[in-house]
Write a protein that holds these residues in place. Structure first.
Motif, mmCIF file in Angstrom:
data_model
loop_
_atom_site.group_PDB
_atom_site.id
_atom_site.type_symbol
_atom_site.label_atom_id
_atom_site.label_comp_id
_atom_site.label_asym_id
_atom_site.label_seq_id
_atom_site.Cartn_x
_atom_site.Cartn_y
_atom_site.Cartn_z
ATOM 1 N N PHE A 1 0.839 -1.203 0.000
ATOM 2 C CA PHE A 1 0.000 0.000 0.000
ATOM 3 C C PHE A 1 0.873 1.251 0.000
ATOM 4 O O PHE A 1 0.680 2.173 -0.816
ATOM 5 C CB PHE A 1 -0.924 0.001 1.220
ATOM 6 N N ALA B 1 2.682 1.663 -3.350
ATOM 7 C CA ALA B 1 1.821 2.199 -4.408
ATOM 8 C C ALA B 1 1.657 3.708 -4.256
ATOM 9 O O ALA B 1 1.694 4.457 -5.245
ATOM 10 C CB ALA B 1 0.458 1.510 -4.372
ATOM 11 N N VAL B 2 1.505 4.171 -3.015
ATOM 12 C CA VAL B 2 1.344 5.614 -2.758
ATOM 13 C C VAL B 2 2.608 6.367 -3.127
ATOM 14 O O VAL B 2 2.569 7.383 -3.846
ATOM 15 C CB VAL B 2 0.984 5.866 -1.277
ATOM 16 N N TYR C 1 3.283 6.479 -6.897
ATOM 17 C CA TYR C 1 2.435 7.450 -7.595
ATOM 18 C C TYR C 1 2.903 8.880 -7.329
ATOM 19 O O TYR C 1 2.977 9.707 -8.246
ATOM 20 C CB TYR C 1 0.986 7.291 -7.152
ATOM 21 N N ARG D 1 0.921 4.663 -12.241
ATOM 22 C CA ARG D 1 -0.317 4.051 -11.761
ATOM 23 C C ARG D 1 -0.337 2.560 -12.065
ATOM 24 O O ARG D 1 0.086 2.135 -13.141
ATOM 25 C CB ARG D 1 -1.535 4.716 -12.412
ATOM 26 N N GLU D 2 -0.816 1.793 -11.092
ATOM 27 C CA GLU D 2 -1.017 0.369 -11.304
ATOM 28 C C GLU D 2 -2.453 0.143 -11.783
ATOM 29 O O GLU D 2 -3.261 1.073 -11.844
ATOM 30 C CB GLU D 2 -0.763 -0.399 -9.997
ATOM 31 N N PHE E 1 -6.375 -1.061 -11.749
ATOM 32 C CA PHE E 1 -7.422 -0.898 -10.737
ATOM 33 C C PHE E 1 -7.514 -2.129 -9.847
ATOM 34 O O PHE E 1 -7.715 -2.026 -8.636
ATOM 35 C CB PHE E 1 -8.775 -0.635 -11.421
ATOM 36 N N THR F 1 -5.155 -4.125 -8.986
ATOM 37 C CA THR F 1 -4.033 -4.140 -8.044
ATOM 38 C C THR F 1 -4.344 -3.273 -6.828
ATOM 39 O O THR F 1 -4.117 -3.674 -5.685
ATOM 40 C CB THR F 1 -2.745 -3.635 -8.729
ATOM 41 N N TYR F 2 -4.871 -2.064 -7.085
ATOM 42 C CA TYR F 2 -5.240 -1.193 -5.976
ATOM 43 C C TYR F 2 -6.364 -1.813 -5.149
ATOM 44 O O TYR F 2 -6.385 -1.704 -3.920
ATOM 45 C CB TYR F 2 -5.673 0.180 -6.491
ATOM 46 N N LEU G 1 -5.294 -4.220 -2.529
ATOM 47 C CA LEU G 1 -4.642 -3.658 -1.345
ATOM 48 C C LEU G 1 -5.643 -3.293 -0.250
ATOM 49 O O LEU G 1 -5.260 -3.123 0.905
ATOM 50 C CB LEU G 1 -3.845 -2.402 -1.734
ATOM 51 N N LEU H 1 6.250 -2.218 -6.524
ATOM 52 C CA LEU H 1 5.053 -2.803 -5.914
ATOM 53 C C LEU H 1 5.080 -4.325 -6.002
ATOM 54 O O LEU H 1 4.719 -5.019 -5.049
ATOM 55 C CB LEU H 1 3.795 -2.254 -6.595
ATOM 56 N N GLY I 1 -3.106 -9.745 -4.473
ATOM 57 C CA GLY I 1 -2.118 -8.843 -5.072
ATOM 58 C C GLY I 1 -1.047 -9.591 -5.832
ATOM 59 O O GLY I 1 -0.556 -9.147 -6.868
#
Length: 257
Positions: free
Chosen positions: A70, A73-74, A77, A83-84, A86, A88-89, A92, A211, A254
């Motif tokens: 998590f 990813a933040v 970005y 961006r990964e 949707f 993938t997000y 998380l 990630l 994930g």
């Protein structure tokens, strides 16, 4: 500190003596500053990560550590605007939710230990993103073995005062332990393995993404939680087990994305 010292020696030997890869000199002061920043972030993750188990069970530390994707990813970005997918997000969400639930059901919860644990997790994620940037930027690209060779000595310099300041009578204790040759061999083997762990981490980051590395790394979290509960016998509530279960589901989802 011992791990980074081993990384320094092995990396230099592999590049200067064995010539496994060409030696790359730092191209600019900016690149050297980025490598120093990477070392500082790494040291912060190590120090915080070693403090938190004093206040929280190992199993709980592993659960919080599972949120590293998590944070990765933040940071990815924010720093690279990458961006990964949707899905993938979405994967998380149960990871973070599981840790929140586990925190509420942790009978041995300690706020300072929790802050240290989250700090170590965030620093670990930031380190992964920074090393990805250093190995992939067009103007200052550096290969993984050279990056480790330059990063490790800086980390040693940073960790020496931290070791002396935070560990009482560390020199005398180390000399006393060194009288047992088994301890010396354990430390040498452990430090040698640390070199290969760090090198493979860099290689995975280079050939996949920051990630992906963290999601794969967290696959061992479920095993660590179970083993730590069996060894240390720390109490586990139903709420906490529910949180761990959600966290593991998020890690598995994930990994499949």
């Amino acid at each position: 500190m011992c791990h980074m010292a081993a990384c320094s020696l092995f990396s230099y030997a592999a590049i200067a003596w064995l010539r496994l890869v060409p030696m790359q000199l730092p191209r600019s002061r900016l690149q050297l500053a980025k490598i120093a920043a990477l070392s500082l972030v790494f040291c912060a993750s190590v120090v915080s990560g070693n403090i938190s188990p004093r206040y929280l069970p190992v199993s709980f530390n592993q659960a919080v550590g599972a949120t590293t994707p998590f944070f990765t990813a933040v940071f990815a970005y924010l720093m690279t605007v990458k961006r990964e997918s949707f899905l993938t997000y979405l994967a998380l969400v149960p990871v973070v939710t599981g840790v929140i639930i586990a925190s509420g059901g942790e009978p041995s919860f300690n706020l300072f230990g929790f802050i240290m644990c989250v700090g170590a997790t965030a620093a670990r994620a930031l380190k992964t993103v920074l090393q990805g940037i250093l190995m992939s930027s067009d103007g200052e690209k550096i290969n993984s073995m050279n990056l480790l060779m330059y990063m490790a000595p800086i980390a040693v310099v940073l960790l020496v005062p931290a070791t002396i300041f935070m560990e009482d009578n560390v020199v005398a204790i180390t000399m006393e332990l060194a009288k047992d040759l088994n301890i010396v061999w354990y430390l040498l083997v452990n430090s040698s393995l640390a070199y290969f762990v760090n090198l493979t981490n860099f290689l995975v980051t280079k050939h996949t993404s920051a990630l992906t590395l963290q999601v794969l790394d967290n696959a061992k979290g479920a095993v660590a939680v179970v083993i730590s509960i069996l060894i240390f016998r720390n109490p586990v509530s139903v709420t906490r087990m529910l949180g761990y279960t959600l966290t593991v589901i998020g890690v598995l989802r994930g990994s499949l994305q």
